[in-house]
Motif scaffolding. Structure first.
Motif, PDB file in Angstrom:
ATOM      1  N   GLY A   1       0.676  -1.356   0.013  1.00 33.94           N
ATOM      2  CA  GLY A   1      -0.139  -0.184   0.186  1.00 33.94           C
ATOM      3  C   GLY A   1       0.890   1.132  -0.069  1.00 33.94           C
ATOM      4  N   LEU A   2       2.085   1.001   0.496  1.00 31.59           N
ATOM      5  CA  LEU A   2       3.020   2.393   0.391  1.00 31.59           C
ATOM      6  C   LEU A   2       3.880   2.083  -0.749  1.00 31.59           C
ATOM      7  CD1 LEU A   2       3.732   2.165   4.119  1.00 31.59           C
ATOM      8  CD2 LEU A   2       1.782   3.382   2.894  1.00 31.59           C
ATOM      9  N   THR A   3       4.946   2.939  -0.952  1.00 31.35           N
ATOM     10  CA  THR A   3       5.988   2.548  -1.724  1.00 31.35           C
ATOM     11  C   THR A   3       6.681   0.981  -1.449  1.00 31.35           C
ATOM     12  OG1 THR A   3       8.038   3.449  -0.589  1.00 31.35           O
ATOM     13  CG2 THR A   3       6.446   4.983  -2.136  1.00 31.35           C
ATOM     14  N   ASP A   4       7.231   0.702  -2.396  1.00 26.64           N
ATOM     15  CA  ASP A   4       7.847  -0.993  -2.280  1.00 26.64           C
ATOM     16  C   ASP A   4       8.789  -0.878  -1.094  1.00 26.64           C
ATOM     17  OD1 ASP A   4       9.657  -0.064  -3.955  1.00 26.64           O
ATOM     18  OD2 ASP A   4      10.234  -2.261  -4.508  1.00 26.64           O
ATOM     19  N   GLU A   5       9.614  -0.023  -1.082  1.00 17.37           N
ATOM     20  CA  GLU A   5      10.663   0.114  -0.020  1.00 17.37           C
ATOM     21  C   GLU A   5       9.937   0.649   1.286  1.00 17.37           C
ATOM     22  OE1 GLU A   5      14.474   1.705  -0.868  1.00 17.37           O
ATOM     23  OE2 GLU A   5      14.193   0.993  -2.968  1.00 17.37           O
ATOM     24  N   GLU A   6       9.188   1.336   1.463  1.00 19.34           N
ATOM     25  CA  GLU A   6       8.295   1.756   2.731  1.00 19.34           C
ATOM     26  C   GLU A   6       7.400   0.341   3.138  1.00 19.34           C
ATOM     27  OE1 GLU A   6       7.091   6.403   2.272  1.00 19.34           O
ATOM     28  OE2 GLU A   6       5.932   4.912   1.098  1.00 19.34           O
ATOM     29  N   ASP A   7       6.843  -0.264   2.263  1.00 16.08           N
ATOM     30  CA  ASP A   7       6.583  -1.566   2.581  1.00 16.08           C
ATOM     31  C   ASP A   7       7.463  -2.548   3.379  1.00 16.08           C
ATOM     32  OD1 ASP A   7       3.766  -0.663   1.658  1.00 16.08           O
ATOM     33  OD2 ASP A   7       4.098  -1.924  -0.096  1.00 16.08           O
ATOM     34  N   HIS A   8       8.388  -2.504   2.754  1.00 17.71           N
ATOM     35  CA  HIS A   8       9.576  -3.397   3.129  1.00 17.71           C
ATOM     36  C   HIS A   8      10.129  -3.110   4.300  1.00 17.71           C
ATOM     37  CE1 HIS A   8      13.317  -5.984   3.231  1.00 17.71           C
ATOM     38  NE2 HIS A   8      13.992  -4.906   3.662  1.00 17.71           N
ATOM     39  N   GLU A   9      10.313  -1.708   4.676  1.00 15.31           N
ATOM     40  CA  GLU A   9      10.871  -1.267   6.042  1.00 15.31           C
ATOM     41  C   GLU A   9       9.965  -1.052   7.176  1.00 15.31           C
ATOM     42  OE1 GLU A   9      14.052   0.007   6.867  1.00 15.31           O
ATOM     43  OE2 GLU A   9      14.584  -0.666   4.735  1.00 15.31           O
ATOM     44  N   LEU A  10       8.583  -1.168   6.650  1.00 13.50           N
ATOM     45  CA  LEU A  10       7.529  -1.407   7.877  1.00 13.50           C
ATOM     46  C   LEU A  10       7.571  -2.776   8.329  1.00 13.50           C
ATOM     47  CD1 LEU A  10       5.223  -0.614   9.638  1.00 13.50           C
ATOM     48  CD2 LEU A  10       3.641  -0.745   7.442  1.00 13.50           C
ATOM     49  N   ALA A  11       7.676  -3.667   7.369  1.00 14.21           N
ATOM     50  CA  ALA A  11       7.680  -5.186   7.565  1.00 14.21           C
ATOM     51  C   ALA A  11       9.013  -5.587   8.460  1.00 14.21           C
ATOM     52  CB  ALA A  11       7.599  -5.986   6.389  1.00 14.21           C
TER      53      ALA A  11
END
Length: 153
Positions: free
Chosen positions: A132-142
């Motif tokens: 739902g966010l940018t792909d790198e933001e999705d990764h960092e959140l996980a």
């Protein structure tokens, strides 16, 4: 974009001491805390093994987020690395990835947001997917959510 060594190190740092169904609500709580106002912008999927054990779709998400989540899950389940790691392996070259892997763009996407649930002394145990966010933001959140959960164990 992060390189494979840095992402691999993140995967190691996010290795949990255990992950059972009783840990799922704890992980969800951590994701909500870490994501703050972004929680309503994301789809969260948690798999224990290949079993979907949690799904949340924020009120600012669409069916497209679910499609991306499934593609990210497939990459992590296939390679037992984060989907961002695979993106780095292929230098974000989708054509090379699909040609060399034989995977279908209908079912796979080398974009960040799929993260392996690794357990010490066990290994690959499931998948956390954020979309739902940018792909790198999705990764960092996980990654952040898993390292925060690890602190609680």
């Amino acid at each position: 974009m992060k390189g494979t060594a840095e992402i691999s190190e993140q995967e190691k740092k996010a290795t949990l001491s255990h992950f059972t169904l009783s840990d799922v609500p704890k992980l969800v709580d951590v994701i909500k805390k870490v994501s703050k106002e972004n929680y309503q912008k994301i789809v969260v999927e948690i798999y224990k093994g290949s079993r979907l054990v949690f799904l949340s779709a924020g009120d600012q998400t669409t069916a497209e987020n679910n499609l991306w989540a499934k593609k990210k899950y497939n990459v992590v389940a296939q390679y037992e690395h984060s989907s961002l790691y695979e993106k780095a392996v292929y230098n974000a070259d989708n054509k090379v990835f699909f040609e060399s892997s034989g995977c279908s763009p209908t079912d796979y996407a080398i974009v960040g947001g799929g993260f392996p649930l690794n357990v010490a002394a066990v290994g690959f145990s499931g998948v956390l997917v954020i979309s739902g966010l940018t792909d790198e933001e999705d990764h960092e959140l996980a990654y952040t959510a898993l390292t925060e959960l690890k602190k609680l164990q």
